[in-house]
Design an enzyme around this catalytic site. Structure first.
Site, PDB file in Angstrom:
ATOM      1  N   CYS A   1     -22.098  61.169  -0.455  1.00  0.00           N
ATOM      2  CA  CYS A   1     -20.977  60.429  -0.028  1.00  0.00           C
ATOM      3  C   CYS A   1     -19.972  61.529   0.772  1.00  0.00           C
ATOM      4  CB  CYS A   1     -20.517  59.725  -1.481  1.00  0.00           C
ATOM      5  SG  CYS A   1     -18.792  59.393  -1.254  1.00  0.00           S
TER       6      CYS A   1
ATOM      7  N   CYS B   1     -16.572  61.688  -1.010  1.00  0.00           N
ATOM      8  CA  CYS B   1     -16.753  62.438  -2.298  1.00  0.00           C
ATOM      9  C   CYS B   1     -16.568  64.030  -2.089  1.00  0.00           C
ATOM     10  CB  CYS B   1     -18.114  62.106  -3.017  1.00  0.00           C
ATOM     11  SG  CYS B   1     -18.032  60.389  -3.671  1.00  0.00           S
TER      12      CYS B   1
END
Length: 145
Positions: free
Chosen positions: A69, A72
């Site tokens: 991600c 993230c």
């Protein structure tokens, strides 16, 4: 807060009773002698998640994330800095949803990154999407008022 709080050691998972007046003195675990707060988020697994959620008296903020991600990865250093600012009144932790998919499912995490704030063993707030350090600190502080 009461005169003392229970804090789970991130190293050996033992529960420590710490006088609230000593929280800012970088307390060590009574069992393994490691510091209870290292100035960064701890990694939680299925084996350690419930213990930190149920046995620590301080609020727990969990970043549900995944290694693939992009947002993230952008938020990770921000979350690290937020831990330095919020500890020892709040424990920050990370759950890798690729390695612990059942934890993400248990808490109905639909997108990542998602921050979930727990207090007294129960979810009290959640926020999805990448955030900067000051936004994380503001969000946590606002939820704990």
């Amino acid at each position: 807060m009461s005169d003392s709080v229970h804090i789970v050691c991130p190293h050996c998972q033992s529960v420590n009773r710490v006088p609230t007046a000593k929280l800012d003195d970088r307390p060590n675990c009574g069992r393994c002698q490691h510091t209870l707060f290292a100035g960064g988020p701890i990694d939680l697994t299925a084996a350690t998640f419930a213990r930190h959620l149920e046995r620590s008296d301080i609020p727990l903020v969990v970043d549900f994330w995944a290694p693939w991600c992009g947002p993230c990865k952008v938020m990770a250093p921000q979350f690290q800095q937020a831990a330095r600012l919020l500890e020892p009144r709040v424990r920050l932790a990370k759950v890798n949803t690729e390695e612990e998919p059942h934890l993400g499912a248990q808490f109905s995490v639909r997108s990542i990154p998602t921050l979930v704030l727990f207090r007294g063993g129960r979810e009290v707030a959640r926020q999805s999407g990448a955030m900067g350090v000051q936004d994380i600190v503001r969000w946590v502080s606002a939820q704990l008022r």
